[in-house]
Write an enzyme that holds these catalytic residues in place. Structure first.
Site, PDB file in Angstrom:
ATOM      1  N   THR A  71      -2.613   4.055   6.450  1.00 32.76           N
ATOM      2  CA  THR A  71      -3.210   3.067   5.535  1.00 32.76           C
ATOM      3  C   THR A  71      -4.715   3.311   5.484  1.00 32.76           C
ATOM      4  OG1 THR A  71      -3.379   1.550   7.403  1.00 32.76           O
ATOM      5  CG2 THR A  71      -1.518   1.217   5.919  1.00 32.76           C
TER       6      THR A  71
ATOM      7  N   TYR B  31      -1.806   2.285  -1.004  1.00 30.92           N
ATOM      8  CA  TYR B  31      -0.592   2.302  -0.171  1.00 30.92           C
ATOM      9  C   TYR B  31       0.613   1.798  -0.963  1.00 30.92           C
ATOM     10  CZ  TYR B  31       2.111   1.339   4.180  1.00 30.92           C
ATOM     11  OH  TYR B  31       3.038   1.301   5.186  1.00 30.92           O
TER      12      TYR B  31
END
Ligand code: NAI
Length: 246
Positions: free
Chosen positions: A92, A153
């Site tokens: 992430t 993401y």
């Protein structure tokens, strides 16, 4: 001879539980790790008392297409065939879209999404040739519902689901199933890095009021890798404690 599974990011929070689950189910696991993590991977191997037959460590940067192509061609020569591929490596780089840099966008797309091409493409033809194989992609609840601060993401994880369905259509006639697992928030370093008060807020929103255990994601992988799951393909299995139902 034991069936063989390749797991990317195998030393991570969820990856190590996936490796454990597959070893317990009798697979020989090719546990791949980010190349600079070699010492860490060797320590992990030792700490788990794996034998060389159970687990083979392999350095693999999933963002490096040329390296993956060469390393996986060599692996196929050495191992004969891979029965199960688990695309688990992921990162992430959270921030609001207004603040997001091209680097944060590209790093996440390269690691979570382009990696599916880099790792799956060199193995797919051989899997189709041998038949009865499994590809399992670890996406996320946030690829399904979208998440504030995760445009990169959420885009990558949603892309993984489209890839899963398209490749399921291509693999079906050869008996190669392709599925995704969408974990909810899971107790791994990726999530434990979230500030405590933010994490408490996340738990409060989960109907089951707790994070997933990595083993709970791993058991879904072991199931999809099994003979019992031979007729499931193109599916996304949610393991999220009821956080998102659709
Ligand atoms: P983690 O950070 O513990 O593990 C990720 C693994 O990927 C690490 O071993 C890391 O070295 C590896 N990796 C990162 N970049 C790589 C690269 N370029 N090449 C090779 N390996 C690389 O994270 P965690 O939580 O175990 O996540 C595993 C997967 O599950 C990821 O795809 C993540 O997006 C997904 N996921 C995690 C959730 C969570 O709450 N922890 C929730 C939903 C999905």
């Amino acid at each position: 001879m034991a069936k063989k599974a390749l797991v990317t990011g195998a030393k991570g929070g969820i990856g190590s539980s996936i490796t454990d689950g597959l070893v317990a189910a009798g697979f020989r696991v090719i546990a791949t790790y980010f190349p600079t993590n070699e010492a860490c991977a060797k320590e992990w191997f030792k700490a788990n008392n794996y034998s060389d037959e159970q687990v083979r460590l392999l350095p693999l940067d999933v963002t490096d297409a040329a390296y993956c192509e060469e390393a996986l061609a060599t692996l196929l020569q050495e191992e004969g065939n891979i029965d199960v591929l688990v695309n688990n490596a992921g990162i992430t780089r959270d921030t609001t879209f207004k603040r997001m840099t091209a680097q944060q966008w590209n790093d996440v797309i390269n690691t979570n999404l382009n990696s599916l091409f880099n790792v799956t493409q060199p193995l797919f033809a051989s899997m189709c040739e041998h038949g009865n194989a499994r590809i399992i992609n670890i996406t996320s609840v946030n690829g399904l519902k979208g998440q504030f601060g995760q445009a990169n993401y959420s885009a990558a994880k949603a892309g993984m689901i489209g890839f899963t369905k398209a490749l399921a259509a291509e693999g079906a006639r050869s008996g190669v199933t392709v599925n995704a697992i969408a974990p909810g928030y899971t107790g791994t370093p990726m999530v434990e890095a979230i500030r405590e008060e933010v994490l408490d807020g996340i738990k409060a929103e989960i109907p089951m009021k707790r994070l997933a255990k990595p083993e709970e994601i791993a058991s879904a992988v072991t199931f999809l890798a099994s003979e019992q799951a031979a007729y499931i393909t193109g599916e996304t299995l949610n393991v999220n404690g009821g956080l998102y139902m659709h």
